[in-house]
Design a protein around this motif. Structure first.
Motif, PDB file in Angstrom:
ATOM      1  N   ALA A   1     -20.751   4.526   3.252  1.00 16.70           N
ATOM      2  CA  ALA A   1     -20.206   5.717   3.898  1.00 16.70           C
ATOM      3  C   ALA A   1     -19.075   5.357   4.857  1.00 16.70           C
ATOM      4  N   THR A   2     -19.178   4.182   5.481  1.00 15.62           N
ATOM      5  CA  THR A   2     -18.130   3.747   6.411  1.00 15.62           C
ATOM      6  C   THR A   2     -16.829   3.499   5.657  1.00 15.62           C
TER       7      THR A   2
ATOM      8  N   ILE B   1     -11.304   5.540   3.347  1.00 15.83           N
ATOM      9  CA  ILE B   1     -10.488   5.906   2.188  1.00 15.83           C
ATOM     10  C   ILE B   1     -10.139   7.391   2.222  1.00 15.83           C
ATOM     11  N   TRP B   2     -11.076   8.206   2.687  1.00 17.95           N
ATOM     12  CA  TRP B   2     -10.815   9.654   2.691  1.00 17.95           C
ATOM     13  C   TRP B   2      -9.931  10.092   3.875  1.00 17.95           C
ATOM     14  N   ARG B   3      -9.511   9.137   4.696  1.00 14.58           N
ATOM     15  CA  ARG B   3      -8.467   9.434   5.676  1.00 14.58           C
ATOM     16  C   ARG B   3      -7.143   9.710   4.970  1.00 14.58           C
TER      17      ARG B   3
ATOM     18  N   ARG C   1      -5.481   7.616  -2.355  1.00 23.51           N
ATOM     19  CA  ARG C   1      -6.787   6.971  -2.357  1.00 23.51           C
ATOM     20  C   ARG C   1      -6.914   5.993  -3.524  1.00 23.51           C
ATOM     21  N   ILE C   2      -6.476   6.455  -4.691  1.00 23.52           N
ATOM     22  CA  ILE C   2      -6.609   5.608  -5.885  1.00 23.52           C
ATOM     23  C   ILE C   2      -5.680   4.400  -5.794  1.00 23.52           C
ATOM     24  N   ARG C   3      -4.457   4.624  -5.321  1.00 26.65           N
ATOM     25  CA  ARG C   3      -3.516   3.498  -5.191  1.00 26.65           C
ATOM     26  C   ARG C   3      -4.079   2.440  -4.244  1.00 26.65           C
ATOM     27  N   THR C   4      -4.713   2.894  -3.153  1.00 27.25           N
ATOM     28  CA  THR C   4      -5.305   1.945  -2.209  1.00 27.25           C
ATOM     29  C   THR C   4      -6.487   1.220  -2.829  1.00 27.25           C
ATOM     30  N   TRP C   5      -7.345   2.010  -3.516  1.00 25.34           N
ATOM     31  CA  TRP C   5      -8.569   1.411  -4.052  1.00 25.34           C
ATOM     32  C   TRP C   5      -8.283   0.442  -5.197  1.00 25.34           C
TER      33      TRP C   5
END
Length: 695
Positions: A521-522, A527-529, A536-540
């Motif tokens: 959750a942390t 990521i949801w910031r 989000r996907i590019r970061t992940w």
């Protein structure tokens, strides 16, 4: 050399001698005394290069002469302080007259005044009785004789001087500053007009400069020894300024650099670097003045920037180049790109490898005297090691990020300040520290609404290892702040190394450093910031690649759990987007969702798309429109247009196989700047092939 500001003042006393020259001064003073006679006159010549300490040595000689033999009087004659020949003669006789006793010397001064008026009628500043009135000179001349010959006047003055029994030393410093006629007149004064019995002369000059001036005046011929023979007739006792020995040069440099330097991180490399270049310093800084002048400039330049914003050793080497080879120094900024990169930017010809043509620094060295080019080359290569060639001297290069060899710091060394297009390392460090504590304002002000080049420079400094947090709490806090900043950056930059792209990579690096037991959750909250699925996907995706590299098969639990959530969200969002058809939000990033889901759950996505086709909620044109991408056309500002390259491969993975009348529709002319889904559907018509049957 002291820690005070350098002023180029000569020593006034031997008690301040640091070069071991006092003994030489004592011997010279004794030579002047023992050769003195009231029946003759002698000339001593003290030669040495400019800045070698001639005036200091003259002062020590005079001091020792008067200390050991108090009867001696000294006349200081400054020939270059006058503006013409008559003034030079007047200044000479005036200097001599000022050494005489007030009462007993009155008749001598009158005789000198008469001699001056005959030798140079325009010389009218000879003191007769403690004054310097021109009228007094003329009256003295008229009282003694009516226009006597110079020889009569000279003999009269000479006899008067003898009767005083006063040994006099006339010191003439810096005669090499004179030009042409002035120099020849001075030498004539010393040889003929001023050779009074009982008067000794000490001339100080630089041989090379003196001979060059004599040659320019036509008095001697160059390179045939006539200048030396000419001076032999003038100077009976040649003396010289002892040259600096190597250990004296190094000692004076060490003392000066101690005052000019400031504390820095001791990594053991700086001392070795400068000591490896000691021959460059001793080759170029050969006189006390040269060393002190160099140190004086360092004392001014180095404090202009904080110690962590620049490499002090680079400043020392560039300053050495500037004081020794000013023309080369001024050329360095013009070759900024070539010196930093080591190449010309042009491809090598006649080779199959991808290679640039190396930059040749030899033309840059062309402005340096031939005998100093090896030294200049070594200094230049130590500052810009990429121009080093095989077979050259070893490189003593800086290991600091803030070195002049790095393009983001180059300009500082020539502006000696932080320019508008630059930003201090301390400012960036403070901003990252604030962001790590939860305050993203300072960092956002450096990255949002700034020119791309400036943002890139800031981010480059942000990514310095010294700016990275060391605890999980700090990593999470900083990653959340970076996510908020990424939301505010331009989203229309699809360059592979854009600032936004680098920022997302930084977030991924922060998260991959988290403890394996960090709650999912942390990580999900971080990521949801990021406020769009694409970000989000590019970061992940960057994070996943790093996780695979760092953890290999033993991945942390939070990695798989957050991946599952992202895949589920992306799948749901993409299917909803398809159902909305042309009315769906005209946003970028749909392609990221498609490829992310295909990477993790391809069969599930294909089945879901097939169900939408069977329910008639989606058709081929709607699916194809999501695979028509857009691209930017470079110019003064980004101009987005539809890309002519349709993603047929991804379409084949998603579309149900089989023929359809839509594939046969003709190609339509569309406005490429219209990025709506309806226009993308029109664009795709006639450009898409049916998906092949499954094998």
């Amino acid at each position: 050399m002291t820690d005070s500001t350098w002023t180029d003042e000569p020593l006034r006393s031997g008690k301040h001698d640091t070069l071991g020259r006092l003994a030489y001064a004592q011997r010279a003073a004794e030579l002047i005394h023992t050769t003195h006679s009231f029946e003759s006159s002698a000339v001593f010549g003290l030669s040495g290069p400019w800045g070698s300490g001639k005036t200091s040595l003259v002062n020590m000689i005079v001091e020792e002469l008067q200390r050991e033999h108090p009867k001696w009087a000294t006349a200081r004659f400054t020939p270059w302080a006058t503006s013409d020949v008559s003034g030079l003669l007047g200044e000479f006789y005036s200097s001599l007259a000022e050494t005489l006793p007030r009462k007993r010397g009155k008749q001598v001064r009158q005789a000198l005044a008469l001699t001056a008026s005959v030798a140079a009628p325009a010389a009218n500043m000879i003191p007769v009785a403690g004054g310097a009135a021109a009228g007094a000179i003329r009256l003295a001349g008229e009282a003694l004789a009516k226009s006597p010959s110079w020889q009569v006047a000279f003999n009269k003055a000479s006899e008067e001087l003898k009767e005083l029994k006063k040994p006099i030393l006339v010191v003439v410093d810096d005669i090499d500053r004179l030009h042409g006629e002035e120099l020849l007149t001075l030498l004539k004064v010393v040889r003929l007009l001023g050779r009074f019995d009982g008067v000794q002369y000490l001339l100080a000059y630089d041989d090379e400069t003196l001979y060059r001036s004599m040659t320019a005046s036509g008095a001697v011929s160059p390179h045939d020894g006539s200048a030396e023979r000419f001076m032999e007739k003038i100077v009976q006792y040649p003396l010289f300024v002892p040259p600096l020995l190597r250990h004296q040069q190094i000692s004076r440099l060490n003392t000066g650099l101690t005052y000019a330097s400031r504390e820095a991180d001791d990594e053991g490399s700086a001392d070795r670097r400068l000591s490896g270049l000691v021959d460059c310093f001793t080759d170029l800084l050969t006189t006390p003045r040269a060393i002190d002048r160099y140190i004086g400039q360092l004392q001014h330049h180095i404090p202009l920037l904080p110690p962590d914003e620049i490499d002090d050793e680079d400043v020392m080497l560039l300053t050495l180049i500037r004081v020794s080879f000013p023309a080369m120094f001024n050329s360095i900024p013009r070759y900024r790109t070539e010196l930093v990169s080591g190449h010309t930017g042009e491809m090598k010809t006649g080779t199959t490898r991808f290679e640039y043509e190396p930059f040749d620094i030899e033309p840059l060295l062309g402005v340096v005297p031939a005998e100093r080019r090896a030294t200049a080359r070594e200094l230049l290569v130590s500052l810009f090691p990429k121009v080093h060639k095989k077979g050259q001297l070893s490189v003593h290069a800086s290991r600091r990020r803030q070195s002049v060899q790095h393009k983001e710091y180059f300009d500082r060394y020539f502006a000696m300040g932080i320019l508008d297009h630059d930003v201090s390392d301390a400012t960036v460090e403070d901003a990252v520290t604030s962001a790590t504590g939860g305050d993203g304002g300072p960092l956002a002000s450096l990255l949002v609404g700034r020119p791309e080049a400036f943002r890139g420079l800031v981010l480059s400094k942000c990514l310095s290892p010294t700016n990275q947090p060391t605890t999980d709490a700090e990593r999470i806090q900083l990653a959340e702040v970076l996510g908020q900043i990424a939301n505010a950056l331009p989203s229309d930059d699809n360059a592979p190394f854009s600032v936004q792209d680098q920022l997302l990579t930084w977030i991924g690096e922060l998260l991959v450093g988290l403890d394996r037991g960090t709650p999912s959750a942390t990580v999900r909250a971080v990521i949801w910031r990021l406020d769009s699925p694409a970000l989000r996907i590019r970061t992940w995706m960057r994070l996943e690649n790093k996780i695979d590299h760092v953890y290999r098969s033993d991945r942390p639990v939070w990695s798989d759990e957050v991946t599952t959530i992202l895949v589920d969200d992306s799948l749901t969002d993409f299917l909803d987007h398809l159902k909305q058809g042309d009315d769906a939000e005209a946003r970028s990033g749909v392609g990221y969702q498609v490829h992310f889901v295909l990477r993790h759950r391809a069969e599930h996505l294909r089945s879901a798309v097939k169900e939408l086709f069977e329910s008639k909620e989606v058709n081929f044109s709607i699916l194809a429109s999501r695979l028509v991408s857009a691209r930017t056309i470079t110019g003064t500002k980004p101009d987005w247009q539809l890309s002519p390259d349709f993603d047929q491969e991804t379409f084949n993975q998603l579309a149900p196989p089989g023929d359809d009348p839509w594939y046969a529709e003709p190609i339509q002319d569309v406005d490429l700047r219209d990025l709506s889904w309806a226009n993308r559907r029109k664009f795709a018509a006639g450009r898409v092939s049916p998906a092949p049957q499954a094998s």
